[in-house]
Design an enzyme around this catalytic site. Structure first.
Site, short mmCIF file in Angstrom:
data_model
loop_
_atom_site.label_atom_id
_atom_site.label_comp_id
_atom_site.label_asym_id
_atom_site.label_seq_id
_atom_site.Cartn_x
_atom_site.Cartn_y
_atom_site.Cartn_z
N GLU A 197 0.78 -1.21 0.05
CA GLU A 197 -0.03 0.14 -0.05
C GLU A 197 0.99 1.24 -0.08
OE1 GLU A 197 -3.30 0.46 2.54
OE2 GLU A 197 -3.80 2.09 1.54
N ILE A 198 0.59 1.93 -0.87
CA ILE A 198 1.54 3.43 -1.10
C ILE A 198 0.46 4.44 -0.31
CG2 ILE A 198 2.11 5.29 -2.56
CD1 ILE A 198 1.99 3.15 -4.89
N VAL A 200 1.19 5.52 4.01
CA VAL A 200 0.73 4.95 5.23
C VAL A 200 -0.13 5.60 6.28
CG1 VAL A 200 2.06 4.21 7.64
CG2 VAL A 200 2.94 3.55 5.16
N GLY A 201 -0.28 6.92 6.07
CA GLY A 201 -1.28 7.52 6.79
C GLY A 201 -0.28 8.41 7.78
N GLY A 202 -1.17 9.36 8.46
CA GLY A 202 -0.44 10.25 9.12
C GLY A 202 0.28 11.45 8.82
N ASP A 247 9.40 8.11 -2.38
CA ASP A 247 8.44 8.90 -2.97
C ASP A 247 8.10 8.23 -3.99
OD1 ASP A 247 7.47 10.62 -4.80
OD2 ASP A 247 9.03 12.12 -4.54
N ASP A 270 -2.87 4.74 -2.28
CA ASP A 270 -3.55 5.70 -1.18
C ASP A 270 -2.73 6.73 -0.72
OD1 ASP A 270 -5.62 6.97 0.05
OD2 ASP A 270 -5.48 5.57 1.79
N HIS A 273 -2.26 11.38 -4.31
CA HIS A 273 -3.25 11.45 -5.07
C HIS A 273 -3.09 12.42 -5.95
CE1 HIS A 273 -5.50 8.75 -2.18
NE2 HIS A 273 -5.28 9.83 -1.14
C1 SAM Z 1 -4.27 9.33 2.83
S1 SAM Z 1 -3.00 9.12 3.82
C2 SAM Z 1 -2.87 7.31 3.78
C3 SAM Z 1 -3.92 6.55 4.53
C4 SAM Z 1 -3.66 5.02 4.97
N1 SAM Z 1 -3.51 4.32 3.55
C5 SAM Z 1 -5.14 4.46 5.27
O1 SAM Z 1 -6.06 4.04 4.73
O2 SAM Z 1 -5.28 4.57 6.56
C6 SAM Z 1 -1.52 9.35 2.44
C7 SAM Z 1 -0.38 9.13 2.84
O3 SAM Z 1 0.38 9.47 1.82
C8 SAM Z 1 1.81 9.90 2.05
N2 SAM Z 1 2.32 10.45 0.83
C9 SAM Z 1 2.07 11.63 0.19
N3 SAM Z 1 2.95 11.93 -0.83
C10 SAM Z 1 3.63 10.85 -0.95
C11 SAM Z 1 4.54 10.31 -2.00
N4 SAM Z 1 4.91 10.96 -2.96
N5 SAM Z 1 5.11 9.19 -1.83
C12 SAM Z 1 4.83 8.42 -0.77
N6 SAM Z 1 3.86 8.52 0.11
C13 SAM Z 1 3.30 9.82 0.18
C14 SAM Z 1 1.46 10.73 3.15
O4 SAM Z 1 2.43 11.07 4.02
C15 SAM Z 1 0.18 10.18 3.84
O5 SAM Z 1 0.78 9.50 5.06
#
Ligand code: SAM
Length: 387
Positions: A197-198, A200-202, A247, A270, A273
């Site tokens: 899963e891309i 992790v949240g937070g 990233d 996720d 976006h």
């Molecule tokens: C909506 S949250 C994920 C929620 C999680 N999947 C859940 O359902 O509980 C989005 C996450 O994507 C990460 N994020 C943002 N830009 C990113 C990037 N370019 N590459 C990887 N992660 C990224 C953020 O740090 C954030 O933690």
């Protein structure tokens, strides 16, 4: 002596758990019974979800050959703690309950597919039987053992919406994704899978996140789960879960992820976006997805929002996430379209499913030749005057 089982070892254990008892025992011997017992206890307690409550002491014995590997579990107001027992650490007093079972059977019950569970070697002894006063009302130990036994026997599976609420993932709430996930993931639930899963949240808060990784860990009892986030959240990993930093728009970072986890069966995007990021991740990860795998993109409404690199007012721009996904529908029919420039993904697009804000792409061979060549594909010449 090895004291922990690494991810490669867990993967072997999970594969063996789908087979015969002798095969499981051989893998346990190879990995070390103590290390496997530690992994099993961690998994069992994670699935049992024993809440903090009145004091209960449990002795857990895992028989392997002539030996019994023993653990002491203590429930209290701070939750549940466990430690190996033996040598210096002999338990004091009579436990409220002791549960003993063959390690091979426990491995198969926890890591094998549904239907593989059995309790033939299980023995449960209640410590209070000689005390008539204890029969006045149900004891707290009953619920603790009930949870452990349910985790082993899998009499029911918890649904995805409930898991999202339990662990705090926004996949359920203002989104109603679990219904769609159940539809596509349900048939895979018992498979030994690798899931990425891309996101992790937070976000920027290093301590927060990991909710959906916990959801997948519980939903797929035989899966190894990986999370990727741009913020370092590696401490949120645990047994069967690893969290990597990177990233999602960087092929270098994605290559490192694939090097660690191998080819995934499921990818869920996720993350940021941002349309360009979704497309970059798909371009790198879809080719390494296993055949029969699923690639999921969440929150696709951002495709219409310029703040996320989307487009307002025009809906087919292939540089936006939804504009790009629409081109995959043409890819599905690549063998029947006249004069279209081929796309690299065409031969692997098995299906594209759109839901509100959510899409699933199935990877499978799409090379069956299409419609027969004698069916005219151009503009038909009229040869007679119709009635
Ligand atoms: C909506 S949250 C994920 C929620 C999680 N999947 C859940 O359902 O509980 C989005 C996450 O994507 C990460 N994020 C943002 N830009 C990113 C990037 N370019 N590459 C990887 N992660 C990224 C953020 O740090 C954030 O933690």
């Amino acid at each position: 002596m090895q004291t922990t089982v690494d991810r490669a070892g867990l993967s072997r254990l999970i594969s063996a758990a789908g087979g015969i008892a002798d095969g499981i025992t051989a893998v346990i011997d190879d990995l070390g019974a103590q290390a496997v017992a530690a992994a099993v206890v961690g998994e069992l307690l994670h699935r049992a979800d024993v809440p903090a409550g009145p004091d209960v002491s449990v002795h857990l014995g895992l028989r392997h050959g002539d030996a019994t590997i023993r653990y002491g579990l203590q429930v209290g107001s701070a939750g549940i703690a466990h430690h190996p027992v033996g040598g210096e650490r002999e338990p004091a007093g009579v436990p409220d309950v002791s549960l003993t079972q063959d390690l091979t059977e426990v491995v198969r019950s926890l890591f094998g597919p549904r239907g593989a569970q059995s309790s033939a070697s299980r023995v449960v002894h209640w410590g209070h039987l000689e005390n008539p006063a204890a029969f006045d009302r149900p004891l707290p130990a009953y619920d603790v053992v009930r949870r452990m036994v349910d985790a082993l026997d899998r009499p029911y599976d918890v649904g995805l919406a409930e898991l999202c609420v339990r662990y705090g993932s926004d996949k359920w709430g203002h989104h109603t994704y679990p219904r769609r996930y159940e539809q596509h993931f349900g048939p895979l639930r018992d498979q030994p899978l690798t899931i990425l899963e891309i996101g992790v949240g937070g976000f920027g808060d290093q301590r927060r996140g990991g909710a959906s990784l916990e959801v997948w860990r519980r939903y797929f009892p035989r899966a190894l789960v990986y999370g990727l986030d741009i913020v370092d959240k590696s401490h949120l990993g645990g047994q069967r879960v690893a969290v990597l930093q990177g990233d999602q728009s960087s092929p270098v970072d994605l290559a490192r992820v694939v090097e660690v986890m191998g080819r995934p069966d499921i990818v869920i995007d996720d993350g940021s976006h941002v349309s360009a990021h979704l497309l970059a991740s798909f371009a790198y990860l879809f080719p390494v997805l296993r055949d029969g795998g699923l690639y999921v993109m969440e929150d696709l409404q951002t495709s219409y929002w310029p703040t996320f690199g989307g487009r307002a007012g025009t809906y087919d721009d292939p540089a936006t996430s939804l504009g790009f996904l629409k081109t995959l529908i043409d890819g599905l029919h690549h063998e029947e379209i006249v004069g279209r420039a081929p796309a690299a993904t065409d031969p692997d697009i098995g299906g594209v499913h759109f839901y509100h804000n959510l899409a699933f792409i199935e990877k499978e061979r799409n090379l069956d030749g299409g419609a027969p060549s004698w069916i005219p594909r151009g503009v038909r010449q009229r040869t007679s005057v119709p009635d």
